[in-house]
Design a protein around this motif. Structure first.
Motif, PDB file in Angstrom:
ATOM      1  N   ASN A 263       0.820  -1.467  -0.050  1.00 50.86           N
ATOM      2  CA  ASN A 263       0.315  -0.211  -0.077  1.00 50.86           C
ATOM      3  C   ASN A 263       0.652   1.137   0.067  1.00 50.86           C
ATOM      4  OD1 ASN A 263      -2.392  -1.119   0.014  1.00 50.86           O
ATOM      5  ND2 ASN A 263      -2.476  -1.100   2.247  1.00 50.86           N
TER       6      ASN A 263
ATOM      7  N   ARG B 125       3.766   1.063  -1.410  1.00 47.06           N
ATOM      8  CA  ARG B 125       4.521   1.463  -2.618  1.00 47.06           C
ATOM      9  C   ARG B 125       3.193   2.249  -3.626  1.00 47.06           C
ATOM     10  NH1 ARG B 125       6.244  -0.746  -7.054  1.00 47.06           N
ATOM     11  NH2 ARG B 125       5.315  -3.340  -5.969  1.00 47.06           N
ATOM     12  N   LEU B 126       2.225   1.460  -3.590  1.00 48.70           N
ATOM     13  CA  LEU B 126       1.226   1.863  -4.447  1.00 48.70           C
ATOM     14  C   LEU B 126       1.121   3.625  -4.223  1.00 48.70           C
ATOM     15  CD1 LEU B 126      -1.593  -0.049  -3.905  1.00 48.70           C
ATOM     16  CD2 LEU B 126      -1.091   0.495  -5.856  1.00 48.70           C
ATOM     17  N   LEU B 127       0.768   3.948  -3.356  1.00 52.30           N
ATOM     18  CA  LEU B 127       0.600   5.697  -2.458  1.00 52.30           C
ATOM     19  C   LEU B 127       1.998   5.834  -3.581  1.00 52.30           C
ATOM     20  CD1 LEU B 127      -1.070   7.016  -0.941  1.00 52.30           C
ATOM     21  CD2 LEU B 127       0.484   7.733   0.330  1.00 52.30           C
TER      22      LEU B 127
ATOM     23  N   ALA C  61       4.391  13.514 -13.308  1.00 59.72           N
ATOM     24  CA  ALA C  61       5.537  13.883 -14.347  1.00 59.72           C
ATOM     25  C   ALA C  61       4.068  14.562 -15.286  1.00 59.72           C
ATOM     26  CB  ALA C  61       5.715  13.010 -15.151  1.00 59.72           C
ATOM     27  N   ARG C  62       2.401  14.783 -14.595  1.00 67.06           N
ATOM     28  CA  ARG C  62       2.071  15.097 -15.363  1.00 67.06           C
ATOM     29  C   ARG C  62       1.696  14.252 -16.691  1.00 67.06           C
ATOM     30  NH1 ARG C  62      -0.876  17.801 -12.662  1.00 67.06           N
ATOM     31  NH2 ARG C  62      -0.468  18.572 -10.646  1.00 67.06           N
ATOM     32  N   ARG C  63       1.747  13.171 -16.862  1.00 70.60           N
ATOM     33  CA  ARG C  63       1.652  11.976 -18.837  1.00 70.60           C
ATOM     34  C   ARG C  63       0.443  12.415 -19.130  1.00 70.60           C
ATOM     35  NH1 ARG C  63       4.902   9.085 -17.883  1.00 70.60           N
ATOM     36  NH2 ARG C  63       7.056  10.094 -18.894  1.00 70.60           N
TER      37      ARG C  63
ATOM     38  N   VAL D 209       3.722   5.080  -5.984  1.00 75.47           N
ATOM     39  CA  VAL D 209       3.723   5.042  -7.287  1.00 75.47           C
ATOM     40  C   VAL D 209       3.316   6.787  -7.535  1.00 75.47           C
ATOM     41  CG1 VAL D 209       4.005   3.708  -9.262  1.00 75.47           C
ATOM     42  CG2 VAL D 209       4.709   2.769  -7.195  1.00 75.47           C
ATOM     43  N   ALA D 210       1.897   5.964  -7.236  1.00 73.32           N
ATOM     44  CA  ALA D 210       1.344   7.340  -8.163  1.00 73.32           C
ATOM     45  C   ALA D 210       1.743   8.041  -8.059  1.00 73.32           C
ATOM     46  CB  ALA D 210      -0.228   6.745  -7.309  1.00 73.32           C
ATOM     47  N   LYS D 211       2.694   9.087  -6.918  1.00 71.73           N
ATOM     48  CA  LYS D 211       2.159  10.085  -6.358  1.00 71.73           C
ATOM     49  C   LYS D 211       3.389  10.694  -7.718  1.00 71.73           C
ATOM     50  CE  LYS D 211       1.604  11.584  -1.875  1.00 71.73           C
ATOM     51  NZ  LYS D 211       2.255  10.545  -0.038  1.00 71.73           N
ATOM     52  N   LYS D 212       4.572   9.805  -7.943  1.00 73.45           N
ATOM     53  CA  LYS D 212       5.823  10.170  -8.180  1.00 73.45           C
ATOM     54  C   LYS D 212       5.144  10.140 -10.285  1.00 73.45           C
ATOM     55  CE  LYS D 212       9.097   8.592  -5.421  1.00 73.45           C
ATOM     56  NZ  LYS D 212      10.167   7.348  -5.000  1.00 73.45           N
ATOM     57  N   VAL D 213       4.712   8.982 -10.150  1.00 71.97           N
ATOM     58  CA  VAL D 213       4.300   8.875 -11.937  1.00 71.97           C
ATOM     59  C   VAL D 213       3.283   9.854 -11.741  1.00 71.97           C
ATOM     60  CG1 VAL D 213       3.339   7.594 -13.880  1.00 71.97           C
ATOM     61  CG2 VAL D 213       4.591   6.592 -11.753  1.00 71.97           C
ATOM     62  N   GLY D 214       2.330  10.849 -11.340  1.00 67.60           N
ATOM     63  CA  GLY D 214       1.790  11.481 -11.292  1.00 67.60           C
ATOM     64  C   GLY D 214       1.880  13.007 -11.651  1.00 67.60           C
TER      65      GLY D 214
END
Lengths: 89, 195
Positions: free
Chosen positions: A7, A9-11, A20-22, A13-18
């Motif tokens: 959980n 890590r999920l958070l 990037a605003r791709r 991941v979503a934060k970091k990838v998000g």
């Protein structure tokens, strides 16, 4: 359910990838496919045969993925999504 | 958890979740190679994502977030050995017809077959980066490994694909008997399971 570490890590991941605003990613997938299509064979000769296939596999990979993305969703998914709300009583 | 009515957050979450279902299906099918099992995985993923929706941070990537859940579900199934055997080539051939207008000589079924011969970790890395459009960094986040590891996996995957496709070393199609076996296995798999 997810173990706690997952959980967390999920958070992350979503934060970091998000960040990037791709957007959904379709645009970049083209670039990335180009990126991994190494050694675009100069000998794209008119001759038929196996050598001609090489430059196409990166595109093929993307087409494989996109062909599923573009499939109409089976009804079971609409049913399941509809139940999500109802289930949270 | 008691909720009288779906709140705004839930509505927004569900809208975003709905938006990534098709991507989840594509990723799942690339991972496990079997449309029926892939869709099972996606359904499981949707349920888990919904149950964990309070932990999703609005404004972050729903696709990356759900891919992690899907990946975990896949790995769990792998450990349970549900994906024994292989992908279902009969179904793959039926589904993977090249879209109209595709002039390339590479048949998608060939691509699929080649992809499925890769070790799972490399296939996953290649799917995320080469098909899903994630950066190496994002893919590393999703897989919970170092960026260098992802780069290495992608490099090895593409070397293998180059060898297979460029040199015509594609795995052979199965014989009719094995197709029949796969069909039977698929029937068995599709029987209702007591979940």
């Amino acid at each position: 359910m997810q173990p706690q570490s997952a959980n967390v890590r999920l958070l992350a991941v979503a934060k970091k990838v998000g960040r990037a605003r791709r957007p959904a990613g379709e645009q970049t997938s083209a670039q990335m496919a180009e990126d991994i299509a190494i050694n675009p064979v100069p000998s794209r000769s008119p001759g038929r045969g196996k050598t001609q296939r090489h430059p196409d596999w990166a595109k093929g990979l993307r087409q494989l993925y996109d062909s599923v993305v573009e499939e109409p969703l089976p009804e079971s998914f609409a049913d399941l999504l509809a139940k999500l709300d109802a289930g949270s009583k | 958890m008691t909720r009288e009515q779906p709140g705004d957050e839930d509505v927004a979450f569900k809208r975003e979740l709905t938006g990534v279902v098709s991507h989840l299906r594509a990723f799942a099918r690339g991972l496990c190679g079997r449309p029926d099992l892939a869709d099972d995985l996606v359904q499981e993923t949707l349920l888990k994502a919904w149950a964990a929706r309070d932990r999703f941070v609005p404004g972050t990537s729903m696709r990356a977030w759900t891919f992690v859940i899907l990946r975990n579900a896949y790995l769990t199934e792998m450990r349970r050995n549900r994906f024994r055997g292989d992908y279902d080539e009969t179904v793959a051939d039926r589904i993977l017809t090249a879209p109209p207008g595709q002039e390339g000589p590479l048949h998608l079924a060939d691509m699929h077959r080649a992809l499925m011969t890769l070790p799972a970790e490399r296939r996953e890395a290649l799917l995320l980066v080469g098909a899903g459009g994630f950066s190496y960094e994002d893919a590393a986040e999703i897989c919970g490994c170092a960026v260098g590891t992802i780069k290495s996996r992608v490099a090895r995957a593409r070397t293998a694909l180059n060898a297979m496709i460029e040199e015509g070393n594609l795995p052979r199609r199965k014989s009719g008997h094995e197709d029949a076996d796969a069909e039977i296995m698929r029937e068995l798999e599709s029987l209702p399971r007591g979940d």
